[in-house]
Design a protein around this motif. Structure first.
Motif, PDB file in Angstrom:
ATOM      1  N   ARG A 112       0.998  -1.290   0.011  1.00  0.00           N
ATOM      2  CA  ARG A 112       0.089  -0.120   0.089  1.00  0.00           C
ATOM      3  C   ARG A 112       0.930   1.332   0.008  1.00  0.00           C
ATOM      4  N   ALA A 113       1.976   1.117   0.617  1.00  0.00           N
ATOM      5  CA  ALA A 113       2.881   2.263   0.829  1.00  0.00           C
ATOM      6  C   ALA A 113       3.331   2.551  -0.716  1.00  0.00           C
ATOM      7  N   THR A 114       4.040   1.491  -1.153  1.00  0.00           N
ATOM      8  CA  THR A 114       4.244   1.947  -2.433  1.00  0.00           C
ATOM      9  C   THR A 114       3.453   2.165  -3.574  1.00  0.00           C
ATOM     10  N   GLY A 115       2.158   1.560  -3.377  1.00  0.00           N
ATOM     11  CA  GLY A 115       0.959   1.952  -4.204  1.00  0.00           C
ATOM     12  C   GLY A 115       1.125   3.542  -4.252  1.00  0.00           C
ATOM     13  N   VAL A 116       0.877   4.098  -3.187  1.00  0.00           N
ATOM     14  CA  VAL A 116       0.772   5.413  -2.839  1.00  0.00           C
ATOM     15  C   VAL A 116       1.771   6.300  -3.773  1.00  0.00           C
ATOM     16  N   GLN A 117       2.865   5.831  -3.616  1.00  0.00           N
ATOM     17  CA  GLN A 117       4.074   6.561  -4.105  1.00  0.00           C
ATOM     18  C   GLN A 117       3.932   6.184  -5.784  1.00  0.00           C
ATOM     19  N   ALA A 118       3.893   5.157  -6.059  1.00  0.00           N
ATOM     20  CA  ALA A 118       3.615   4.796  -7.695  1.00  0.00           C
ATOM     21  C   ALA A 118       2.394   5.734  -8.208  1.00  0.00           C
ATOM     22  N   GLY A 119       1.329   5.756  -7.261  1.00  0.00           N
ATOM     23  CA  GLY A 119       0.334   6.640  -7.844  1.00  0.00           C
ATOM     24  C   GLY A 119       0.688   8.095  -7.984  1.00  0.00           C
ATOM     25  N   GLY A 120       1.625   8.671  -7.083  1.00  0.00           N
ATOM     26  CA  GLY A 120       1.932   9.853  -7.182  1.00  0.00           C
ATOM     27  C   GLY A 120       2.803  10.323  -8.622  1.00  0.00           C
ATOM     28  N   LEU A 121       3.673   9.242  -8.841  1.00  0.00           N
ATOM     29  CA  LEU A 121       4.513   9.334 -10.010  1.00  0.00           C
ATOM     30  C   LEU A 121       3.631   9.182 -11.267  1.00  0.00           C
ATOM     31  N   LEU A 122       2.626   8.314 -11.183  1.00  0.00           N
ATOM     32  CA  LEU A 122       1.809   8.080 -12.456  1.00  0.00           C
ATOM     33  C   LEU A 122       1.000   9.361 -12.625  1.00  0.00           C
ATOM     34  N   ALA A 123       0.611  10.303 -11.434  1.00  0.00           N
ATOM     35  CA  ALA A 123      -0.364  11.184 -11.604  1.00  0.00           C
ATOM     36  C   ALA A 123       0.691  12.389 -12.306  1.00  0.00           C
ATOM     37  N   PHE A 124       1.903  12.398 -12.085  1.00  0.00           N
ATOM     38  CA  PHE A 124       2.739  13.401 -12.472  1.00  0.00           C
ATOM     39  C   PHE A 124       2.898  13.259 -13.978  1.00  0.00           C
ATOM     40  N   LEU A 125       3.173  11.739 -14.394  1.00  0.00           N
ATOM     41  CA  LEU A 125       3.351  11.648 -15.799  1.00  0.00           C
ATOM     42  C   LEU A 125       1.871  11.634 -16.677  1.00  0.00           C
ATOM     43  N   SER A 126       0.917  11.452 -16.005  1.00  0.00           N
ATOM     44  CA  SER A 126      -0.380  11.439 -16.669  1.00  0.00           C
ATOM     45  C   SER A 126      -0.730  13.081 -17.225  1.00  0.00           C
ATOM     46  N   SER A 127      -0.183  14.089 -16.616  1.00  0.00           N
ATOM     47  CA  SER A 127      -0.567  15.258 -17.109  1.00  0.00           C
ATOM     48  C   SER A 127       0.545  15.726 -18.285  1.00  0.00           C
ATOM     49  N   ARG A 128       1.609  14.953 -18.372  1.00  0.00           N
ATOM     50  CA  ARG A 128       2.682  15.377 -19.470  1.00  0.00           C
ATOM     51  C   ARG A 128       2.743  14.708 -20.734  1.00  0.00           C
ATOM     52  N   GLY A 172      11.418  21.475 -18.617  1.00  0.00           N
ATOM     53  CA  GLY A 172      10.692  21.418 -17.249  1.00  0.00           C
ATOM     54  C   GLY A 172      10.552  22.688 -16.708  1.00  0.00           C
ATOM     55  N   ARG A 173       9.640  22.738 -15.666  1.00  0.00           N
ATOM     56  CA  ARG A 173       9.002  24.004 -15.346  1.00  0.00           C
ATOM     57  C   ARG A 173       9.857  24.744 -14.060  1.00  0.00           C
ATOM     58  N   GLY A 174      10.035  23.849 -13.213  1.00  0.00           N
ATOM     59  CA  GLY A 174      10.531  24.550 -11.998  1.00  0.00           C
ATOM     60  C   GLY A 174      11.309  23.490 -11.134  1.00  0.00           C
ATOM     61  N   PRO A 175      11.772  23.784  -9.912  1.00  0.00           N
ATOM     62  CA  PRO A 175      12.719  22.841  -9.072  1.00  0.00           C
ATOM     63  C   PRO A 175      11.761  21.667  -8.860  1.00  0.00           C
ATOM     64  N   PHE A 176      10.578  21.709  -8.320  1.00  0.00           N
ATOM     65  CA  PHE A 176       9.748  20.225  -8.137  1.00  0.00           C
ATOM     66  C   PHE A 176       9.740  19.547  -9.523  1.00  0.00           C
ATOM     67  N   ASP A 177       9.568  20.289 -10.572  1.00  0.00           N
ATOM     68  CA  ASP A 177       9.491  19.489 -11.642  1.00  0.00           C
ATOM     69  C   ASP A 177      10.783  18.700 -12.164  1.00  0.00           C
ATOM     70  N   ARG A 178      11.881  19.479 -11.911  1.00  0.00           N
ATOM     71  CA  ARG A 178      13.184  18.925 -12.091  1.00  0.00           C
ATOM     72  C   ARG A 178      13.352  17.629 -11.313  1.00  0.00           C
ATOM     73  N   VAL A 179      12.923  17.617 -10.178  1.00  0.00           N
ATOM     74  CA  VAL A 179      13.565  16.702  -9.113  1.00  0.00           C
ATOM     75  C   VAL A 179      12.588  15.316  -9.395  1.00  0.00           C
ATOM     76  N   LEU A 180      11.216  15.604  -9.918  1.00  0.00           N
ATOM     77  CA  LEU A 180      10.667  14.411 -10.523  1.00  0.00           C
ATOM     78  C   LEU A 180      11.009  13.762 -11.894  1.00  0.00           C
ATOM     79  N   ARG A 181      11.386  14.695 -12.657  1.00  0.00           N
ATOM     80  CA  ARG A 181      12.033  14.254 -13.841  1.00  0.00           C
ATOM     81  C   ARG A 181      13.275  13.476 -13.401  1.00  0.00           C
ATOM     82  N   ARG A 182      14.042  13.924 -12.768  1.00  0.00           N
ATOM     83  CA  ARG A 182      15.334  13.220 -12.525  1.00  0.00           C
ATOM     84  C   ARG A 182      15.140  11.760 -11.810  1.00  0.00           C
ATOM     85  N   LEU A 183      14.116  12.037 -11.068  1.00  0.00           N
ATOM     86  CA  LEU A 183      13.540  10.419 -10.265  1.00  0.00           C
ATOM     87  C   LEU A 183      13.094   9.567 -11.253  1.00  0.00           C
ATOM     88  N   LEU A 184      12.336  10.097 -12.187  1.00  0.00           N
ATOM     89  CA  LEU A 184      11.537   9.101 -13.148  1.00  0.00           C
ATOM     90  C   LEU A 184      12.584   8.766 -14.416  1.00  0.00           C
TER      91      LEU A 184
END
Length: 360
Positions: A111-127, A287-299
């Protein structure tokens, strides 16, 4: 044991759908017009791509479905796809463990990893603008309508040109895998080889993840940490797995670079504003900003951008040296695919595959 033991994919999907947002506002009539035009653009793109590349689908092969989806539709397709892709890896890891966690620990962890995976999928789904599904569906082309509309509005470009341009990219991927069915089999074989070389303990995985997180801190400051730029791929350090990843990276760089070459190669006769589109899309990918850059690198999306650049350089370089027919030798089989080091030196591929020095 399946991947759901590590990631609660149902929870991941629910989380992603909740966080993804609906995209730009449109009327019902506008939305219907977008869907209709994207289907028309995808159909029109086929002839342009085949004409430029000289490639054609295998006779009698399956006809890929074109699906215009919203963000939840993209999320549903990718949660199912990721679960199917991860199952062999999870099964292999489970078979090698001396002991397994109890059902409570498994449920909490998944469940913990499910929530994390969901956050990453949400980020990608908007791009994500479009995607050709290689595995599990028999080939399906997804076009994410709200993201395409959002991008064309943000970029300030002609909608009809942009929609056809996006379709040219995705239809190129469709043609690559329908003209050469062995390519999907080759990638599946590489994944199987990657799984066979997997031997990570939880402690080792945690240590590597910690290293990656420390490197990601530099992304907030706009730094260029090489390991952070590789995203989750930085967790893989086993030499055998790295060798497999090199081969997969070379293939994906090829298919992405080939699609980029086609997008630009059709010219203004097909897409009048193609040069403006290229310039503004390149800006969007930064990318658009610091948060965006972090997620882009993480993914690993920074690495994805490098694939576009290296692949485009390779395809353009080879075509310059031996023409389109000479370049199409790359699709002959696994042995003619480019090596990682050849992506930035197309002449080396020409010498290896064509058996003669490359002369412009």
């Amino acid at each position: 044991m399946t991947s759901s033991a590590l990631v609660d994919w149902e929870l991941a999907g629910r989380t992603a759908r909740r966080l993804s947002g609906q995209g730009p506002e449109t009327t019902r009539e506008e939305a219907a017009a977008v869907v209709r035009e994207l289907h028309e653009a995808a159909a029109a793109a086929v002839a342009h791509v085949e004409g430029l590349t000289g490639l054609h689908p295998v006779a009698g092969g399956p006809v890929p479905e074109v699906a215009v989806v919203d963000r939840p539709g993209w999320i549903d397709a990718n949660t199912a796809g990721m679960a199917a892709l991860m199952d062999p890896l999870v099964t292999a890891l489970a078979e090698r463990q001396d002991s397994r966690p109890g059902p409570l620990a498994t449920a909490i962890g998944s469940r913990a990893t499910g929530v994390q995976a969901g956050g990453l999928l949400a980020f990608l789904s908007s791009r994500v603008l479009g995607q050709y599904e290689i595995f599990g569906t028999g080939g399906r082309l997804l076009l994410v309508a709200p993201n395409i509309v959002d991008a064309e509005r943000r970029l300030g470009v002609d909608p009809s040109d942009f929609r056809l341009w996006v379709c040219l990219h995705e239809v190129t991927h469709q043609l690559q895998f329908t003209a050469f069915p062995w390519l999907a089999d080759h990638l599946e074989a590489q994944i199987a080889e990657f799984v066979d070389a997997t031997d990570l303990s939880p402690d080792a995985l945690r240590d590597r993840l910690s290293d990656l997180v420390r490197g990601l801190a530099d992304a907030v400051r706009g730094g260029d940490d090489d390991e952070a730029g590789q995203g989750l791929m930085a967790l893989v350090r086993d030499p055998e797995q790295r060798a497999v990843l090199d081969r997969v990276t070379a293939v994906m760089s090829l298919v992405e670079g080939h699609a980029e070459f086609v997008m630009d190669g059709v010219g203004p006769d097909v897409v009048p504003s193609v040069r403006t589109l290229r310039k503004r899309l390149a800006q969007r990918r930064k990318g658009r900003g610091p948060f965006d850059r972090v997620l882009r690198r993480l993914l690993g999306l920074e690495q994805k951008m490098k694939q576009y650049a290296d692949g485009r350089h390779f395809v353009g370089g080879v075509v310059d040296l031996v023409g389109m027919d000479g370049f199409n030798r790359v699709w002959s089989g696994p042995e003619t695919l480019p090596l990682v080091e050849e992506l930035t030196d197309p002449a080396r591929w020409v010498e290896r595959v064509h058996g003669r020095p490359a002369v412009a």
